[in-house]
Design an enzyme around this catalytic site. Structure first.
Site, PDB file in Angstrom:
ATOM      1  N   LYS A 147       1.583   3.344 -13.148  1.00 30.73           N
ATOM      2  CA  LYS A 147       0.405   3.656 -13.963  1.00 30.73           C
ATOM      3  C   LYS A 147       0.828   4.372 -15.246  1.00 30.73           C
ATOM      4  O   LYS A 147       0.393   4.021 -16.352  1.00 30.73           O
ATOM      5  CB  LYS A 147      -0.551   4.545 -13.167  1.00 30.73           C
ATOM      6  N   LYS A 191       3.091  13.580  -7.941  1.00 36.06           N
ATOM      7  CA  LYS A 191       1.786  13.887  -7.359  1.00 36.06           C
ATOM      8  C   LYS A 191       1.924  15.098  -6.444  1.00 36.06           C
ATOM      9  O   LYS A 191       3.018  15.383  -5.956  1.00 36.06           O
ATOM     10  CB  LYS A 191       1.267  12.691  -6.535  1.00 36.06           C
ATOM     11  N   ASP A 235      -7.328  16.306  -9.763  1.00 33.69           N
ATOM     12  CA  ASP A 235      -7.533  15.114  -8.928  1.00 33.69           C
ATOM     13  C   ASP A 235      -8.732  15.433  -8.049  1.00 33.69           C
ATOM     14  O   ASP A 235      -9.485  16.371  -8.361  1.00 33.69           O
ATOM     15  CB  ASP A 235      -6.270  14.818  -8.104  1.00 33.69           C
ATOM     16  N   THR A 273     -11.117   8.996 -17.451  1.00 34.82           N
ATOM     17  CA  THR A 273     -10.857   7.988 -16.423  1.00 34.82           C
ATOM     18  C   THR A 273     -12.006   6.988 -16.342  1.00 34.82           C
ATOM     19  O   THR A 273     -11.788   5.771 -16.300  1.00 34.82           O
ATOM     20  CB  THR A 273     -10.611   8.642 -15.050  1.00 34.82           C
ATOM     21  N   ASN A 320     -16.362  12.823 -10.831  1.00 31.70           N
ATOM     22  CA  ASN A 320     -16.056  12.723 -12.254  1.00 31.70           C
ATOM     23  C   ASN A 320     -15.866  11.281 -12.728  1.00 31.70           C
ATOM     24  O   ASN A 320     -16.462  10.848 -13.718  1.00 31.70           O
ATOM     25  CB  ASN A 320     -14.793  13.543 -12.533  1.00 31.70           C
TER      26      ASN A 320
END
Length: 444
Positions: free
Chosen positions: A114, A126, A166, A209, A240
């Site tokens: 990504k 992550k 996240d 996003t 979100n």
């Protein structure tokens, strides 16, 4: 046995009990098979795939904190630094009871490709914890965040590893984490993204996003001779990503008729009311059962079912593996045109294959939801330059990045004789850049 099959088998053997990680590796390597077979001898000699699927570094640590009753609680924290070939590790911190090392590895592995697709110099990583911020007071969340960063701070930095938000990690959590990082290091630097606007955050990051998902969806439909204006859409989630996907879809002339949370889903034939959704979820932090109070004409349904509605577009924006084979079959039966992923790997492998075989335009999350991390990288740039760009400047850069991703994945698929297979195209386009960097830097 082919090199790809060998590596997949080895990953499953070496990482037992991590089905999400197995799924991510299988999905990526299967779609890269044609590239690997064209370079099999060199890749095998250099153990390229083994180096790609093995994280450079991973941390697991305890996070003790004190709740409002004076009781000590202990959670587990994780950070996986997967690949830094093209830049510092970049990826969010997920706070959710389901978090374990396998989920963090799956997310970190996806993040490599990504981040590569954005065209920006950021590697893949992550992290997160099994802590659940839901139902916790601000003081309890602060206590957890300060304890979490007290351990993590020694492994991150503006040029090393730049975490972001996240699931479960919003502006409040990032603020507490950044304050503790600054307190421990004495450094005021762009080490966390998703910060508040008053201390280095970027305009348009909150929307990025969801907006990016729609910019890519619009461009992908255009490539296939279709106009997004006038279409109907089903969206899952109400966080979100979902909220701003709905908002941007409506701006582009799409009627979005569903959204969901972990308890159930809403069908609104007049189109989802974004203002009501924001008030319920962002102000009241309540459940979607309240939506009917704002829109009496809507329907609330317990459990799953968001994909049962007849629509042109399906935009899964909730969580991993939420769109199953039977959902895909229902969408196809209802004549869906495109499925574009707003969440990370929300569609199971079986559902993805079914959608592709039945002629549905399918955009994988590593491409379609890259707008968030792209704008995080833009926040890093602003922090490095001590600058702040306007909303329109950031939004324009975001749109350019998403349009470029669309064309890069379409071109890569076509180059390898898989025109229209955007899963393969996204993986190949992301893989090529990372592999070139890995080869140039030697066996490291």
């Amino acid at each position: 046995m082919s090199y790809v099959d060998e590596v997949i088998a080895r990953v499953i053997e070496k990482n037992p009990g991590e089905p999400e990680f197995h799924q991510a590796v299988k999905e990526v390597l299967e779609s890269l098979r044609v590239v690997v077979e064209a370079n099999e001898e060199k890749f095998r000699k250099d153990a390229l795939l083994e180096r790609l699927v093995e994280p450079e570094r991973q941390f697991k640590f305890r996070v003790p904190w004190v709740d409002d009753k004076g009781q000590v609680q202990v959670n587990t924290g994780y950070r996986v630094q997967f690949n830094s070939a093209i830049g510092p590790y970049k990826g969010g911190l997920r706070l959710h009871p389901s978090v374990n090392i396998g989920i963090i590895k799956f997310l970190g592995f996806e993040q490599i490709f990504k981040n590569s697709l954005t065209g920006l110099p950021i590697g893949g990583g992550k992290g997160g914890s099994d802590f659940d911020p839901k139902g916790k007071s601000d003081r309890e969340v602060m206590a957890f965040c300060q304890s979490f960063i007290t351990e993590l701070y020694r492994y991150i930095g503006a040029d090393t590893d730049v975490p972001a938000g996240d699931i479960g990690t919003g502006a409040r959590e990032i603020g507490y984490m950044y304050g503790q990082y600054k307190r421990l290091t004495g450094l005021y630097e762009g080490v966390l993204t998703g910060k508040g606007l008053s201390f280095g955050g970027s305009l348009a990051r909150t929307e990025a996003t969801g907006y990016g998902l729609l910019y890519l969806t619009q461009e992908l439909l255009k490539l296939n001779g279709k106009d997004i204006n006038g279409m109907t859409a089903a969206v899952s989630g109400s966080g979100n990503v979902a909220t701003y996907a709905i908002q941007k879809a409506q701006q582009l002339g799409v009627k979005v008729v569903t959204c969901s949370d972990s308890n159930g889903w809403v069908y609104d034939p007049d189109g989802i009311d974004v203002a009501a959704l924001k008030e319920i979820k962002e102000v009241k932090r309540a459940r979607l059962t309240e939506y009917k109070n704002y829109r009496p004409n809507s329907e609330y349904h317990e459990g799953r079912g968001v994909w049962s509605v007849k629509v042109d577009l399906a935009l899964p924006c909730a969580t991993q593996n939420e769109l199953h084979l039977e959902d895909a079959q229902q969408l196809v039966a209802n004549g869906v045109t495109a499925v574009c992923e707003g969440a990370n790997m929300p569609t199971t492998l079986e559902a993805t294959e079914y959608l592709q075989k039945n002629g549905v335009i399918f955009a994988p999350g590593k491409a379609a939801n890259a707008g968030g991390v792209a704008t995080s990288a833009l926040e890093m740039s602003q922090n490095s330059e001590r600058l702040s760009w306007s909303f329109d400047e950031v939004d324009a850069k975001l749109k350019d990045i998403m349009v470029n991703i669309t064309h890069n994945m379409a071109d890569a698929a076509e180059r390898y004789g898989m025109a229209g297979n955007y899963v393969a195209g996204a993986n190949i386009a992301g893989f090529e850049k990372v592999v070139n960097a890995m080869n140039a830097q030697g066996i490291v």
